[in-house]
Scaffold this active site. Structure first.
Site, short mmCIF file in Angstrom:
data_model
loop_
_atom_site.label_atom_id
_atom_site.label_comp_id
_atom_site.label_asym_id
_atom_site.label_seq_id
_atom_site.Cartn_x
_atom_site.Cartn_y
_atom_site.Cartn_z
CD GLU A 161 -6.81 -28.67 -16.62
OE1 GLU A 161 -5.58 -28.85 -16.68
OE2 GLU A 161 -7.32 -27.68 -16.06
CD GLU A 162 -2.22 -28.54 -16.82
OE1 GLU A 162 -1.98 -29.02 -15.70
OE2 GLU A 162 -2.50 -27.32 -16.98
CG ASP A 211 -6.93 -29.58 -11.66
OD1 ASP A 211 -7.23 -28.89 -12.66
OD2 ASP A 211 -5.75 -29.86 -11.35
N1 DTR Z 1 -6.41 -25.25 -14.02
C1 DTR Z 1 -5.63 -26.05 -13.09
C2 DTR Z 1 -5.12 -25.30 -11.92
C3 DTR Z 1 -6.12 -24.50 -11.23
C4 DTR Z 1 -6.03 -23.18 -11.06
N2 DTR Z 1 -7.10 -22.77 -10.33
C5 DTR Z 1 -7.87 -23.84 -10.05
C6 DTR Z 1 -9.06 -23.94 -9.33
C7 DTR Z 1 -9.65 -25.18 -9.22
C8 DTR Z 1 -9.05 -26.29 -9.81
C9 DTR Z 1 -7.84 -26.19 -10.50
C10 DTR Z 1 -7.28 -24.94 -10.62
C11 DTR Z 1 -4.47 -26.67 -13.80
O1 DTR Z 1 -3.48 -25.97 -14.04
O2 DTR Z 1 -4.56 -27.85 -14.12
ZN ZN Z 2 -2.09 -27.38 -14.53
ZN ZN Z 3 -4.71 -29.34 -12.96
#
Ligand code: DTR
Ligand code: ZN
Ligand code: ZN
Length: 322
Positions: free
Chosen positions: A176-177, A205
């Site tokens: 995912e990252e 998450d």
């Molecule tokens: N993308 C996620 C962190 C993240 C940032 N904004 C949101 C909103 C809803 C869920 C996750 C996130 C990560 O860094 O894994």
């Molecule tokens: Zn993350």
């Molecule tokens: Zn995350």
């Protein structure tokens, strides 16, 4: 006829006795003398998700990272060990597990899919979370919390022997990252019919941030309301999640037309004074000061937020799968 009561109403004193007698009568005769006919069957009530169980998984993720270079990142040994831990628990609990491999950045990644036998496979309710961390740390809040809560909810389904109308599927995503790689690979490799069979995808998450907010995704209104109802029931105010449109694993499902929702306790944005007034915590400080950092460890968790969001997760799985 299901006799479980879907909500817990505090009852004390003489009223408690009256209720106890009424319930006893209901169980023995199927009706209460002089009462109206027995109520329609109600949905099975979701269990309280034991936060100690969720935290035990976090401890395991922390140990796995410590034994594997300090992280659980895509393509590294810590990720594979995390997946094997989760898979072992699910296999032992009676789930049908599938490991789906893909390649990203020249390294092999893996999704873990767990199907609970039974239910209508034309109506699949999914709950998922990404299992990978960034390479700079163990990723306990991001996203050990989501992974641990989804795992504990799946184990709760097994413990309860729950057999809902819909088919239940749980998922732990890789990479995912790196840009929602694993979840996008999964959705892209579903047939159109396979996508149409998914009645909803619930994403978790970051659900244990140390300076937490209580954010609900506002994508699908039914799923959103389900989560809002839960938090209203425990007297916790929520806000619409605005930090992450498209920034987590619900995005590929939403792009494919699947109803999505989820919960989030905040990342690098700063908690306002108004938010601190309703949620507690520290205004002017990030919801998670250790976001994507080496300090995202088991010390970087708010247990109350983790507990509440885990219970909300279980509530939604039960409510939306009936
Ligand atoms: N993308 C996620 C962190 C993240 C940032 N904004 C949101 C909103 C809803 C869920 C996750 C996130 C990560 O860094 O894994
Ligand atoms: Zn993350
Ligand atoms: Zn995350």
């Amino acid at each position: 006829m299901k006799l479980s009561v879907p909500v817990t109403v505090p009852v004390t004193g003489r009223a408690a006795v009256a209720v106890a007698v009424a319930v006893a009568t209901l169980f023995t005769t199927g009706s209460i003398a002089g009462a109206a006919p027995a109520a329609e069957p109600v949905a099975a009530a979701a269990p309280d998700l034991p936060v100690a169980g969720v935290k035990a998984h976090l401890t395991q993720f922390q140990s796995i990272a410590a034994a594997n270079g300090g992280n659980r990142a895509h393509g590294r040994a810590g990720y594979t060990a995390s997946l094997n831990y989760v898979k072992g628990k699910l296999d032992a609990a009676g789930f049908t597990t599938t490991v789906q491999s893909f390649t990203s950045g020249g390294r092999t990644g893996y999704n873990l899919i767990a199907d609970w036998p039974g239910g209508d496979t034309d109506q699949v309710l999914m709950a998922g979370s990404h299992l990978d961390s960034v390479s700079s740390g163990p990723g306990i809040n991001d996203n050990g919390t989501g992974s641990a809560a989804v795992l504990e909810a799946a184990l709760a389904v097994s413990r309860a022997g729950y057999q809902p109308t819909k088919h239940l599927r749980f998922a732990w995503w890789g990479a995912e990252e790196l840009g929602l790689v694993g979840s996008r690979y999964y959705v892209n490799n579903l047939s159109a019919a396979g996508r149409a069979r998914i009645s909803g995808y619930l994403n978790f998450d970051m659900i244990g941030s140390p300076n937490p907010g209580y954010f609900v995704y506002d994508d699908d209104p039914t799923i959103e309301q389900t989560f809002k109802d839960y938090f209203a029931g425990i007297g916790v105010a929520t806000e619409i999640e605005t930090e992450g449109d498209g920034r987590s694993d619900h995005a590929p499902f939403k792009s494919a037309g699947v109803p999505v929702g989820g919960l989030f306790t905040g990342a690098s944005r700063t908690k306002t004074a108004a938010q601190a007034a309703k949620w507690g915590g520290t205004s002017g400080q990030a919801f998670d000061r250790c976001y994507h950092s080496s300090c995202d460890t088991t010390s970087n968790i708010n247990d109350t937020a983790l507990d509440r969001n885990g219970d909300a997760l279980a509530y939604a799985v039960w409510e939306l799968s009936e």
